[in-house]
Design an enzyme around this catalytic site. Structure first.
Site, mmCIF file in Angstrom:
data_model
loop_
_atom_site.group_PDB
_atom_site.id
_atom_site.type_symbol
_atom_site.label_atom_id
_atom_site.label_comp_id
_atom_site.label_asym_id
_atom_site.label_seq_id
_atom_site.Cartn_x
_atom_site.Cartn_y
_atom_site.Cartn_z
ATOM 1 N N ASN A 165 0.824 -1.216 0.000
ATOM 2 C CA ASN A 165 0.000 0.000 0.000
ATOM 3 C C ASN A 165 0.864 1.275 0.000
ATOM 4 O OD1 ASN A 165 1.113 -0.119 2.500
ATOM 5 N ND2 ASN A 165 -0.809 -0.081 3.648
ATOM 6 N N HIS B 101 3.341 1.822 2.101
ATOM 7 C CA HIS B 101 3.842 2.241 3.419
ATOM 8 C C HIS B 101 5.360 2.162 3.475
ATOM 9 C CE1 HIS B 101 3.508 -1.958 5.644
ATOM 10 N NE2 HIS B 101 4.622 -1.867 4.955
HETATM 11 C C1 GLP Z 1 6.525 -4.544 6.100
HETATM 12 C C2 GLP Z 1 7.469 -3.813 7.055
HETATM 13 C C3 GLP Z 1 8.351 -2.831 6.345
HETATM 14 C C4 GLP Z 1 8.767 -3.418 5.042
HETATM 15 C C5 GLP Z 1 7.563 -3.489 4.142
HETATM 16 C C6 GLP Z 1 7.790 -4.332 2.928
HETATM 17 O O1 GLP Z 1 5.240 -4.636 6.629
HETATM 18 N N1 GLP Z 1 6.761 -3.128 8.063
HETATM 19 O O2 GLP Z 1 9.470 -2.542 7.135
HETATM 20 O O3 GLP Z 1 9.763 -2.623 4.449
HETATM 21 O O4 GLP Z 1 6.421 -3.929 4.842
HETATM 22 O O5 GLP Z 1 7.920 -5.681 3.293
HETATM 23 P P1 GLP Z 1 8.515 -6.785 2.324
HETATM 24 O O6 GLP Z 1 9.933 -6.442 2.090
HETATM 25 O O7 GLP Z 1 8.347 -8.083 3.083
HETATM 26 O O8 GLP Z 1 7.703 -6.729 1.071
#
Ligand code: GLP
Length: 240
Positions: A136, A138
């Site tokens: 999303n 974030h």
């Molecule tokens: C997660 C973590 C973040 C991370 C992001 C992407 O929920 N809170 O720190 O960078 O979302 O995660 P991923 O690398 O597993 O796609």
């Protein structure tokens, strides 16, 4: 937003690891923040290799965690702490005082936030933040609608984040809140790297690159940073 596109996950991991190594060579006592999640796992492994070969000396560097699921600790498989220790810190010989990480099981979340804020300010700020991007948009747990003036704080997790969280855990979990560095903490870092890998990130990467800065897509808020480097592999760049 300048985007560097590399062939694959291995190249992405090597590129970002080299950037961290360069930062530590230039500033041996650099404070580095590396996200949890799946994306940086290859970076961790490249850094562990480099450290074992003597290509980088991490003895003066310090590390701060980006975020954590509130209520989870290192004993919980899939917590940020468990992943970062299991893939990175457990394979290095760092001293305890070199690492600051959110305790997701804290009984005093506000104090925990101030503790991490203090660790960062006592070291003169973060030299380099290495970020992943959520489905999303974030950044850490700065969810859609995030304010830009926040330091460490507690967040109610977005529905997308709650449902994506299942990929990390070995049992069903209800994660409703997170604890995270704020957008202001991240924007005050000397340099920022945003990394993304895989086709599933292609849509949010394209939106992030195309849209003007908006809290609706927290990753776009990084656009105001003067030293932002975006590195993505070809599958993640496929909608650019
Ligand atoms: C997660 C973590 C973040 C991370 C992001 C992407 O929920 N809170 O720190 O960078 O979302 O995660 P991923 O690398 O597993 O796609």
């Amino acid at each position: 937003m300048n985007v560097e596109i590399v062939d694959d996950y291995q190249a992405l991991s090597a590129t970002v690891a080299q950037r961290i190594i360069k930062t530590v060579k230039e500033k041996p006592d650099a404070l580095i923040c590396i996200a949890g999640g799946d994306t940086p796992l290859g970076v961790f492994s490249a850094l562990v290799d480099a450290s074992r070969k003597g290509d980088v000396d991490l003895t003066q560097a310090a590390f701060v965690g980006l975020d954590e699921w509130l209520g989870l600790s290192k004993a919980d498989k899939g917590s940020c702490r468990e992943m970062v220790w299991g893939h990175f810190f457990d394979h290095l010989t760092l001293r305890e005082e070199q690492i600051c990480f959110f305790d997701g099981r804290t009984a005093a979340p506000a104090e925990e936030c101030r503790r991490v804020d203090r660790f960062i300010s006592d070291r003169g700020g973060i030299s380099l933040v290495v970020l992943g991007i959520g489905m999303n948009g974030h950044i850490g747990f700065n969810e859609p609608g995030a304010a830009t003036d926040t330091y460490c704080h507690i967040v109610d997790l977005d529905a997308v984040t709650q449902s994506v969280s299942a990929k990390y855990f070995d049992q069903p979990r209800q994660v409703k809140q997170g604890i995270t560095l704020g957008m202001k903490t991240i924007l005050e870092a000397n340099s920022v790297i945003l990394m993304a890998s895989g086709e599933k990130k292609a849509a949010i990467v394209a939106q992030t690159v195309r849209e003007p800065a908006t809290p609706a897509i927290p990753a776009t808020l990084l656009k105001s940073h003067p030293r932002l480097q975006v590195v993505v592999d070809k599958p993640a760049a496929s909608r650019l």
